[in-house]
Scaffold this active site. Structure first.
Site, short mmCIF file in Angstrom:
data_model
loop_
_atom_site.label_atom_id
_atom_site.label_comp_id
_atom_site.label_asym_id
_atom_site.label_seq_id
_atom_site.Cartn_x
_atom_site.Cartn_y
_atom_site.Cartn_z
N SER A 126 0.85 -1.19 0.00
CA SER A 126 0.00 0.00 0.00
C SER A 126 0.88 1.24 0.00
O SER A 126 1.96 1.24 0.60
CB SER A 126 -0.91 -0.01 1.24
OG SER A 126 -1.85 1.04 1.19
N ASP A 127 0.42 2.27 -0.68
CA ASP A 127 1.15 3.53 -0.71
C ASP A 127 0.14 4.67 -0.82
O ASP A 127 -0.89 4.53 -1.47
CB ASP A 127 2.12 3.59 -1.89
CG ASP A 127 3.04 4.79 -1.78
OD1 ASP A 127 3.97 4.73 -0.95
OD2 ASP A 127 2.82 5.79 -2.48
N GLN A 128 0.45 5.77 -0.17
CA GLN A 128 -0.47 6.92 -0.19
C GLN A 128 0.26 8.18 -0.62
O GLN A 128 1.39 8.42 -0.20
CB GLN A 128 -1.07 7.13 1.20
CG GLN A 128 -2.13 8.22 1.22
CD GLN A 128 -2.75 8.32 2.60
OE1 GLN A 128 -2.16 8.88 3.51
NE2 GLN A 128 -3.93 7.76 2.75
#
Length: 194
Positions: free
Chosen positions: A70-72
């Site tokens: 996951s990356d934001q």
């Protein structure tokens, strides 16, 4: 049929806490991926690319696992707001974002390391910030120290007071791991949380 091993490719304590909500056993692994966006890469494309890169980075050590990456990325008017790292950077970020609506886009990947199949989702969360004074921002920063959170907005803590409104399909996405989308991806891989 036994459930495959589940790996969270992240060192984020916030993502780890979120994943425990599903009640599935899992381990964490440090993906050690450079989180910089590529030249001319949109924030959305970058978050999706990085989510898969994080999952693939730990796949060789977990060949039979399902790996979550996951990356934001936070963006406003084409400007990217990553993890500030320092107090001064966080102050500048929040000064720019106050009174504005910011897109916190989270890329999610579930990689089946055995087959190499990667399932992805992107989840946008639009956050409207309160029009805070410099003194209020300074007070928040001294109390929360959100220097490892994209956009300096640690909504799972005092950062919720920075926010006037949140629009999105999954409240967990703002913290960094969209659990609703993850449940969908786990179902594709025949993993039930029940």
């Amino acid at each position: 049929m036994p459930k495959p091993q589940l790996i969270l490719a992240s060192t984020s304590p916030f993502r780890r806490v979120l994943l425990t909500r599903l009640g599935l056993p899992f381990e964490t692994a440090n993906p050690a991926v450079d989180e910089a966006l590529l030249a001319d890469e949109s924030p959305e494309a970058g978050a999706l690319r990085l989510s898969e890169a994080k999952a693939r980075a730990v796949a060789s050590s977990h060949r039979d696992a399902l790996i979550i990456g996951s990356d934001q990325v936070a963006c406003l008017d084409g400007q990217i707001f990553g993890k500030p790292g320092t107090h001064d950077n966080a102050l500048r970020q929040l000064q720019v974002m106050r009174g504005r609506r910011v897109n916190f886009f989270t890329g999610l990947c579930l990689l089946n390391a055995r087959t190499g199949n990667a399932h992805q989702r992107g989840v946008a969360t639009l956050v409207t910030f309160r029009n805070l004074t410099d003194e209020e921002i300074e007070s928040y920063l001294h109390k929360e120290k959100p220097y490892n959170c994209a956009g300096s907005a640690k909504s799972e803590g005092l950062g919720i007071a920075l926010i006037a409104r949140i629009d999105g399909e999954d409240p967990n996405a703002l913290i960094g791991l969209p659990l609703i989308a993850l449940c969908d991806l786990l179902r594709i891989e025949n993993v039930s949380v029940f």
